[in-house]
Design a protein around this motif. Structure first.
Motif, PDB file in Angstrom:
ATOM      1  N   GLU A 191      50.949  35.650  40.079  1.00  0.00           N
ATOM      2  CA  GLU A 191      51.897  35.902  40.988  1.00  0.00           C
ATOM      3  C   GLU A 191      52.533  36.890  40.689  1.00  0.00           C
ATOM      4  OE1 GLU A 191      51.835  34.618  44.295  1.00  0.00           O
ATOM      5  OE2 GLU A 191      50.873  32.835  43.853  1.00  0.00           O
ATOM      6  N   ILE A 192      52.683  37.900  40.052  1.00  0.00           N
ATOM      7  CA  ILE A 192      53.705  38.277  39.441  1.00  0.00           C
ATOM      8  C   ILE A 192      52.829  39.470  38.388  1.00  0.00           C
ATOM      9  CG2 ILE A 192      56.024  39.804  38.477  1.00  0.00           C
ATOM     10  CD1 ILE A 192      57.370  36.717  39.034  1.00  0.00           C
ATOM     11  N   VAL A 193      52.542  39.143  37.403  1.00  0.00           N
ATOM     12  CA  VAL A 193      52.369  39.733  36.303  1.00  0.00           C
ATOM     13  C   VAL A 193      50.959  40.528  36.293  1.00  0.00           C
ATOM     14  CG1 VAL A 193      51.053  39.714  33.554  1.00  0.00           C
ATOM     15  CG2 VAL A 193      53.688  38.621  34.146  1.00  0.00           C
ATOM     16  N   GLU A 194      49.977  39.632  36.857  1.00  0.00           N
ATOM     17  CA  GLU A 194      48.525  40.439  37.215  1.00  0.00           C
ATOM     18  C   GLU A 194      48.726  41.190  38.344  1.00  0.00           C
ATOM     19  OE1 GLU A 194      45.896  36.868  37.554  1.00  0.00           O
ATOM     20  OE2 GLU A 194      46.090  36.694  36.055  1.00  0.00           O
ATOM     21  N   PRO A 195      48.966  40.808  40.208  1.00  0.00           N
ATOM     22  CA  PRO A 195      49.481  41.477  40.417  1.00  0.00           C
ATOM     23  C   PRO A 195      49.732  43.325  39.827  1.00  0.00           C
ATOM     24  CG  PRO A 195      50.063  39.131  41.830  1.00  0.00           C
ATOM     25  CD  PRO A 195      49.751  39.423  39.978  1.00  0.00           C
ATOM     26  N   VAL A 196      51.212  43.152  39.265  1.00  0.00           N
ATOM     27  CA  VAL A 196      51.696  44.157  38.866  1.00  0.00           C
ATOM     28  C   VAL A 196      51.023  45.038  37.802  1.00  0.00           C
ATOM     29  CG1 VAL A 196      53.450  45.444  37.282  1.00  0.00           C
ATOM     30  CG2 VAL A 196      54.303  43.216  38.724  1.00  0.00           C
ATOM     31  N   ALA A 197      50.123  44.509  37.124  1.00  0.00           N
ATOM     32  CA  ALA A 197      49.055  45.211  36.724  1.00  0.00           C
ATOM     33  C   ALA A 197      47.542  45.494  37.507  1.00  0.00           C
ATOM     34  CB  ALA A 197      48.596  43.889  35.562  1.00  0.00           C
ATOM     35  N   ALA A 198      47.020  45.287  38.037  1.00  0.00           N
ATOM     36  CA  ALA A 198      46.285  45.036  39.518  1.00  0.00           C
ATOM     37  C   ALA A 198      47.181  46.798  39.759  1.00  0.00           C
ATOM     38  CB  ALA A 198      45.608  44.456  39.905  1.00  0.00           C
ATOM     39  N   ILE A 199      48.353  47.109  40.320  1.00  0.00           N
ATOM     40  CA  ILE A 199      49.046  47.833  40.902  1.00  0.00           C
ATOM     41  C   ILE A 199      48.942  49.112  40.406  1.00  0.00           C
ATOM     42  CG2 ILE A 199      50.203  48.301  42.139  1.00  0.00           C
ATOM     43  CD1 ILE A 199      50.999  45.885  43.619  1.00  0.00           C
ATOM     44  N   VAL A 200      49.573  49.301  38.782  1.00  0.00           N
ATOM     45  CA  VAL A 200      48.962  50.052  38.094  1.00  0.00           C
ATOM     46  C   VAL A 200      48.086  50.040  37.743  1.00  0.00           C
ATOM     47  CG1 VAL A 200      50.493  50.358  35.892  1.00  0.00           C
ATOM     48  CG2 VAL A 200      51.476  48.820  36.628  1.00  0.00           C
ATOM     49  N   GLU A 201      47.105  49.591  37.245  1.00  0.00           N
ATOM     50  CA  GLU A 201      45.947  50.545  36.697  1.00  0.00           C
ATOM     51  C   GLU A 201      45.389  51.300  38.749  1.00  0.00           C
ATOM     52  OE1 GLU A 201      42.443  51.308  35.118  1.00  0.00           O
ATOM     53  OE2 GLU A 201      43.928  50.014  34.297  1.00  0.00           O
ATOM     54  N   GLY A 202      45.284  50.934  39.475  1.00  0.00           N
ATOM     55  CA  GLY A 202      45.228  51.349  40.405  1.00  0.00           C
ATOM     56  C   GLY A 202      45.393  52.416  40.934  1.00  0.00           C
ATOM     57  N   THR A 203      46.818  53.142  40.341  1.00  0.00           N
ATOM     58  CA  THR A 203      47.862  54.216  40.101  1.00  0.00           C
ATOM     59  C   THR A 203      47.279  54.976  39.435  1.00  0.00           C
ATOM     60  OG1 THR A 203      49.583  52.462  40.663  1.00  0.00           O
ATOM     61  CG2 THR A 203      49.916  54.610  40.602  1.00  0.00           C
ATOM     62  N   ARG A 204      46.893  54.239  38.419  1.00  0.00           N
ATOM     63  CA  ARG A 204      46.676  55.261  37.735  1.00  0.00           C
ATOM     64  C   ARG A 204      44.839  55.844  38.315  1.00  0.00           C
ATOM     65  NH1 ARG A 204      47.383  51.661  31.979  1.00  0.00           N
ATOM     66  NH2 ARG A 204      50.045  51.666  31.908  1.00  0.00           N
ATOM     67  N   ARG A 205      44.112  55.200  38.394  1.00  0.00           N
ATOM     68  CA  ARG A 205      43.012  55.730  38.940  1.00  0.00           C
ATOM     69  C   ARG A 205      43.463  56.807  39.455  1.00  0.00           C
ATOM     70  NH1 ARG A 205      38.739  50.376  39.680  1.00  0.00           N
ATOM     71  NH2 ARG A 205      37.174  52.151  39.745  1.00  0.00           N
ATOM     72  N   VAL A 206      43.783  56.531  41.345  1.00  0.00           N
ATOM     73  CA  VAL A 206      44.267  56.865  42.149  1.00  0.00           C
ATOM     74  C   VAL A 206      45.096  58.689  41.228  1.00  0.00           C
ATOM     75  CG1 VAL A 206      45.807  57.627  43.891  1.00  0.00           C
ATOM     76  CG2 VAL A 206      44.402  55.509  43.915  1.00  0.00           C
ATOM     77  N   ALA A 207      45.354  58.408  40.123  1.00  0.00           N
ATOM     78  CA  ALA A 207      46.303  59.578  39.746  1.00  0.00           C
ATOM     79  C   ALA A 207      45.190  60.232  39.114  1.00  0.00           C
ATOM     80  CB  ALA A 207      47.180  59.097  38.545  1.00  0.00           C
ATOM     81  N   ARG A 208      44.219  59.572  39.283  1.00  0.00           N
ATOM     82  CA  ARG A 208      42.543  61.268  37.729  1.00  0.00           C
ATOM     83  C   ARG A 208      41.875  61.410  39.630  1.00  0.00           C
ATOM     84  NH1 ARG A 208      42.815  56.577  34.097  1.00  0.00           N
ATOM     85  NH2 ARG A 208      41.429  55.695  35.485  1.00  0.00           N
ATOM     86  N   ASP A 209      42.442  60.941  40.654  1.00  0.00           N
ATOM     87  CA  ASP A 209      41.327  60.910  41.780  1.00  0.00           C
ATOM     88  C   ASP A 209      40.680  60.374  41.860  1.00  0.00           C
ATOM     89  OD1 ASP A 209      42.785  63.493  42.527  1.00  0.00           O
ATOM     90  OD2 ASP A 209      41.706  65.437  41.425  1.00  0.00           O
ATOM     91  N   GLU A 210      40.520  59.234  41.805  1.00  0.00           N
ATOM     92  CA  GLU A 210      39.397  58.322  42.289  1.00  0.00           C
ATOM     93  C   GLU A 210      39.851  57.193  43.407  1.00  0.00           C
ATOM     94  OE1 GLU A 210      38.981  55.240  39.415  1.00  0.00           O
ATOM     95  OE2 GLU A 210      38.689  57.413  37.716  1.00  0.00           O
TER      96      GLU A 210
END
Length: 227
Positions: A191-210
């Motif tokens: 409920e916490i670790v995996e969703p936060v990790a997914a949000i962090v990874e998605g944020t990094r990909r968006v930062a790379r214009d994905e």
């Protein structure tokens, strides 16, 4: 654990107090006829047999002045017991006259004896009608108490039961803590670790214009809204 152990120990001591008081009454009942027939030796023989029972540390008879007239430990005979402690205070205390009848719990006291901790129970020997009217006795009818019967019961078995309860409780409590910790770990990871990790990874990909990235977080709370 502390409160549960104290509650259990209190219940066991209360049961032991009632049992010891009942044993004292049984001794007096069995010895009464012998005393009426002026055969105190037979009464003392009964007390000696009781004193040999397991966990019975001592049996004593005291007169009204507190002098020991019989004891399963011969070295006690002739000594004088002072009116101190909770067991004596139940009948004497601050009263103008001693109370002839006190509850069993008030006549019991935990003491340190040679063999360890014991429960000392004082049982008054009442002046029954047969005692006052018997030809061989000189006890006037107005005297309520002729003496005292003291029983000392070892607390060793009771303390062993409390120790076993403590050990078993600690084992069960440790198992419960381990299970709860595992469940909390699995819940926190899902409920916490995996969703936060997914949000962090998605944020990094968006930062790379994905910008076509989809963040999969199955949560109806704040983490799902943040995703």
């Amino acid at each position: 654990l502390w409160f549960a152990e104290r509650r259990m120990q209190g219940d066991l001591v209360a049961q032991l107090e009632r049992s010891t008081a009942l044993l004292g009454d049984a001794i007096q009942a069995s010895a009464q006829q012998a005393m009426l027939e002026a055969r105190p030796g037979h009464a003392y023989e009964v007390m000696s047999l009781v004193g040999r029972l397991v966990d019975v540390e001592r049996v004593r008879v005291l007169d009204k002045a507190g002098r020991v007239v019989f004891s399963t430990r011969p070295q006690d005979v002739g000594t004088v017991v002072e009116k101190r402690g909770r067991a004596c205070a139940a009948c004497h205390g601050d009263h103008a006259l001693p109370l002839s009848r006190a509850p069993a719990a008030g006549r019991a006291e935990v003491l340190e004896d040679a063999g360890g901790r014991v429960l000392a129970m004082i049982s008054p020997i009442h002046n029954a009608r047969g005692c006052a009217t018997a030809a061989c006795h000189v006890h006037p009818p107005g005297r309520q108490v002729l003496g005292l019967l003291e029983l000392r019961i070892s607390l060793g078995p009771l303390e062993a039961n409390v120790l076993a309860f403590r050990r078993g409780f600690v084992v069960i409590l440790s198992g419960v803590v381990v299970v709860l910790a595992a469940l909390l770990y699995l819940f926190g990871r899902a409920e916490i670790v995996e969703p936060v990790a997914a949000i962090v990874e998605g944020t990094r990909r968006v930062a790379r214009d994905e910008l076509d990235v989809e963040i999969r977080v199955h949560s109806q709370g704040e983490l799902g809204l943040l995703a």
